[in-house]
Design an enzyme around this catalytic site. Structure first.
Site, PDB file in Angstrom:
ATOM      1  N   GLU A 193       0.833  -1.208   0.000  1.00 52.72           N
ATOM      2  CA  GLU A 193       0.000   0.000   0.000  1.00 52.72           C
ATOM      3  C   GLU A 193       0.868   1.259   0.000  1.00 52.72           C
ATOM      4  O   GLU A 193       0.674   2.179  -0.797  1.00 52.72           O
ATOM      5  CB  GLU A 193      -0.901   0.029   1.238  1.00 52.72           C
ATOM      6  CG  GLU A 193      -2.011  -0.994   1.264  1.00 52.72           C
ATOM      7  CD  GLU A 193      -1.592  -2.313   1.899  1.00 52.72           C
ATOM      8  OE1 GLU A 193      -0.373  -2.620   1.927  1.00 52.72           O
ATOM      9  OE2 GLU A 193      -2.485  -3.046   2.356  1.00 52.72           O
ATOM     10  N   GLY A 226       5.281  -1.749  14.960  1.00 56.39           N
ATOM     11  CA  GLY A 226       4.535  -0.770  14.171  1.00 56.39           C
ATOM     12  C   GLY A 226       3.447  -0.059  14.951  1.00 56.39           C
ATOM     13  O   GLY A 226       3.374   1.169  14.968  1.00 56.39           O
ATOM     14  N   ARG A 227       2.609  -0.833  15.647  1.00 54.35           N
ATOM     15  CA  ARG A 227       1.454  -0.219  16.331  1.00 54.35           C
ATOM     16  C   ARG A 227       1.845   0.534  17.602  1.00 54.35           C
ATOM     17  O   ARG A 227       1.000   1.125  18.250  1.00 54.35           O
ATOM     18  CB  ARG A 227       0.387  -1.269  16.611  1.00 54.35           C
ATOM     19  CG  ARG A 227       0.841  -2.464  17.418  1.00 54.35           C
ATOM     20  CD  ARG A 227      -0.196  -3.579  17.330  1.00 54.35           C
ATOM     21  NE  ARG A 227       0.264  -4.832  17.903  1.00 54.35           N
ATOM     22  CZ  ARG A 227       0.996  -5.731  17.256  1.00 54.35           C
ATOM     23  NH1 ARG A 227       1.403  -5.482  16.019  1.00 54.35           N
ATOM     24  NH2 ARG A 227       1.344  -6.854  17.828  1.00 54.35           N
ATOM     25  N   GLU A 254      -4.819  -6.342  17.449  1.00 54.71           N
ATOM     26  CA  GLU A 254      -3.682  -6.947  16.750  1.00 54.71           C
ATOM     27  C   GLU A 254      -2.730  -7.590  17.760  1.00 54.71           C
ATOM     28  O   GLU A 254      -2.117  -8.615  17.501  1.00 54.71           O
ATOM     29  CB  GLU A 254      -2.952  -5.878  15.936  1.00 54.71           C
ATOM     30  CG  GLU A 254      -2.062  -6.424  14.833  1.00 54.71           C
ATOM     31  CD  GLU A 254      -1.626  -5.338  13.869  1.00 54.71           C
ATOM     32  OE1 GLU A 254      -2.472  -4.818  13.123  1.00 54.71           O
ATOM     33  OE2 GLU A 254      -0.431  -4.988  13.881  1.00 54.71           O
TER      34      GLU A 254
HETATM   35  C1  G6Q Z   1       1.679  -3.020  13.369  1.00 55.03           C
HETATM   36  C2  G6Q Z   1       1.651  -3.843  12.191  1.00 55.03           C
HETATM   37  C3  G6Q Z   1       1.216  -3.155  10.929  1.00 55.03           C
HETATM   38  C4  G6Q Z   1       2.304  -2.304  10.284  1.00 55.03           C
HETATM   39  C5  G6Q Z   1       1.871  -1.958   8.872  1.00 55.03           C
HETATM   40  C6  G6Q Z   1       2.857  -1.073   8.175  1.00 55.03           C
HETATM   41  O1  G6Q Z   1       2.092  -3.369  14.443  1.00 55.03           O
HETATM   42  O2  G6Q Z   1       2.833  -4.512  12.045  1.00 55.03           O
HETATM   43  O3  G6Q Z   1       0.065  -2.369  11.100  1.00 55.03           O
HETATM   44  O4  G6Q Z   1       2.548  -1.161  11.032  1.00 55.03           O
HETATM   45  O5  G6Q Z   1       1.662  -3.139   8.170  1.00 55.03           O
HETATM   46  O6  G6Q Z   1       4.106  -1.667   8.093  1.00 55.03           O
HETATM   47  P1  G6Q Z   1       5.340  -0.861   7.572  1.00 55.03           P
HETATM   48  O7  G6Q Z   1       5.585   0.269   8.517  1.00 55.03           O
HETATM   49  O8  G6Q Z   1       6.483  -1.819   7.558  1.00 55.03           O
HETATM   50  O9  G6Q Z   1       4.989  -0.352   6.211  1.00 55.03           O
END
Ligand code: G6Q
Length: 546
Positions: free
Chosen positions: A215, A269-270, A355
């Site tokens: 994305e 990430g989160r 998540e």
């Molecule tokens: C969060 C997840 C997920 C991640 C996204 C973006 O804990 O892992 O939401 O943040 O898929 O990932 P990237 O920052 O690697 O693009």
């Protein structure tokens, strides 16, 4: 193994809680209040500018004791030490979990693999500060010499939800820069934004920890193409920066190394809004406010780390959630902020909570035999009252709800604030008390309703009540209090993950999602062909027939 691996259902406390549940499950909250004049004080915590009242929950002193016994039996205290100490608690990915280090003061020492990570964190903060100061002041300019007016954050999931939620929540503190968030691979999302942007004054912040997310790379590529069409290839360096831990992928994309804000594999990430992933927050409200956000989160971290469980906000909230989820079998929880600024908070917490703790294999690699995860949903009050509150009041499901409100309004319109907060207090009171048959009859009689009509309407107007709520009353929505609030939820996630004996910090379900579409896309592009079930086959056929 860094974390304990105790199946919670094998503990003495769990067994005792099951028995205790049988004795308390029908007790009405009204009776619990009638039994003890000190209930509101006994079940509330005042901390800094937070007041957490959990007295309107279906618990008594025995419940609290047993829930905290459970926390102790699964060795929550030991787990907290490992977490803050930088042990590899994200075992399935072989990583520490140290978003707490991002908000620790620069004097702290936090070691990952025997290396103090705080100096690196401090250096990146300095880079964020310098960059934001220059963009906000207009010292840093676009390719035609004009100061920036618009910031576009391109990222998804953890690289979008946190910055988007905080930027909205702190809109009151924002400067002149307009911040946009593009996340969905739906091309209409990016094009809708691009059509109103000026390439001379727009700064793109591409946020992707892995820099391999479909994305984000698609949106960044489209934005770059648009920019080159309207400006020039040579000017890309002035208008694109990146936040990532994958430097080679970023430079391959065409962003220079000096324009990359790094982050580390121990930042999930989160939980990454506290890192350079929060660049758009810092651009929007200035670095000083961003630093206050971190400070508030750090203060809550310290509270969580050092306060006895009896008075520990994230521990109490986490254990209450376990109580409803595992003993009352509640299917979901509502989070209702009485602040329009926090309208993205429930969506943000859905990611953090669902998540992290939506797992069915325990830390021993065995399938769990009990419920984990909580389904979170919500919308701001009072709007939510005019929408789904009906189901919370009179539906068949038990939905524990958290109410978040502020004593002071930011625009200081007392008339509105009093009305807002009157609703805030009235709802939790009503959810607890309900409305009895005699109250309904009295109310209808006072309106001169006929006996026949009273008989007909009464069953529909009775509210059972006994709906549990927790109230978080905070003085004011500031960067600092918001930081503490978000950390409160992060730490609560940790507590629940420990009790459920699951790994909260991996997300294999998300990884699967990242792989799934690749196959079908190659089929749509006619480079491969695969066999599918007849349903998928038909759907694809229909899609491809143009
Ligand atoms: C969060 C997840 C997920 C991640 C996204 C973006 O804990 O892992 O939401 O943040 O898929 O990932 P990237 O920052 O690697 O693009």
């Amino acid at each position: 193994m860094a974390l304990p691996t105790i199946n919670p259902t094998t503990t003495k406390a769990w067994e005792a809680l099951q028995k205790h549940y049988e004795s308390i499950k029908k007790t009405h909250l009204k009776d619990l209040f009638n039994e003890s004049a000190s209930r509101a004080n006994d079940f509330s915590i005042a901390w800094e500018d937070f007041y957490v009242d959990y007295s309107k929950n279906r618990i008594d002193q025995t419940t609290k004791k047993l829930l905290l016994d459970l926390a102790r039996e699964v060795k929550l205290d030991e787990a907290i030490q490992h977490y803050f100490g930088g042990s590899t608690i994200n075992e399935t990915e072989g990583r520490a979990v140290l978003h707490t280090a991002l908000r620790a003061p620069s004097t702290h020492e936090i070691n990952v693999d025997c290396k103090n990570v705080v100096p690196e964190v401090t250096a990146v903060k300095k880079k964020i500060k310098n960059f934001c100061d220059q963009v906000i002041s207009g010292a840093l300019k676009g390719h035609t010499g004009k100061p920036f007016t618009d910031i576009v954050n391109i990222g998804i999931g953890g690289s979008d939800l946190g910055p988007a939620m905080i930027t909205e929540a702190l809109a009151f503190y924002k400067n002149h820069l307009k911040v946009h968030f593009i996340s969905n691979v739906d091309g209409d999302h990016v094009h809708q934004h691009l059509k109103d942007l000026d390439p001379e004054t727009t700064l793109f912040v591409v946020v992707s920890k892995t820099f391999s997310t479909q994305e984000t790379l698609s949106n960044a590529t489209t934005a770059r193409k648009w920019f080159i069409e309207h400006a020039s290839k040579d000017a890309v360096g002035k208008h694109f920066v990146a936040v990532s831990s994958n430097i080679p992928n970023v430079t391959n994309f065409g962003i220079e190394e000096q324009n990359i804000f790094p982050l580390w594999d121990w930042v999930g990430g989160r939980f990454s809004l506290w890192s350079a992933v929060g660049l758009s927050i810092s651009l929007s409200i200035g670095y000083e406010n961003f630093a206050s956000l971190l400070e508030g989160a750090h203060n809550m971290d310290e509270h969580f780390k050092t306060t006895p469980f009896e008075e520990n906000i994230p521990v109490i909230l986490g254990m209450l959630s376990i109580w409803y989820n595992n003993f009352f079998n509640a299917e979901s929880e509502a989070i209702i902020p009485y602040s329009q600024y926090l309208h993205r908070l429930p969506a943000y917490l859905q990611q953090g909570i669902m998540e992290s703790n939506g797992k069915s294999v325990d830390r021993n690699g065995k399938e769990v035999t009990y419920q984990t995860g909580t389904i979170i949903w919500g919308e701001p009050g009072t709007n939510a009252q005019h929408a789904f509150f009906q189901l919370i009041h009179q539906g068949t499901k038990l939905i524990p709800a958290e109410f978040i409100g502020f004593k002071y309004a930011l625009f200081e319109d007392q008339d509105h604030q009093d009305k807002l907060m009157a609703n805030f207090f009235a709802q939790t009171e009503a959810l607890m008390n309900g409305k009895t048959e005699s109250e309904v009859i009295e109310e209808l009689s006072s309106k001169n309703t006929s006996d026949e009509k009273i008989k007909q309407l009464t069953p529909f107007k009775i509210f059972e009540g006994n709906k549990p709520t927790t109230t978080v009353l905070i003085d004011k929505l500031t960067p600092k209090s918001l930081g503490a609030l978000v950390s409160m939820y992060e730490q609560r996630i940790f507590v629940q993950g420990i009790v459920w004996n699951i790994f909260s910090y991996d997300q294999w379900g998300v990884e699967l999602g990242k792989q799934l579409a690749t196959k079908i896309l190659s089929e749509i592009n006619k480079t491969e062909s695969y066999q599918h079930d007849s349903s998928t086959q038909n759907l694809l056929k229909r899609y491809l027939k143009k």
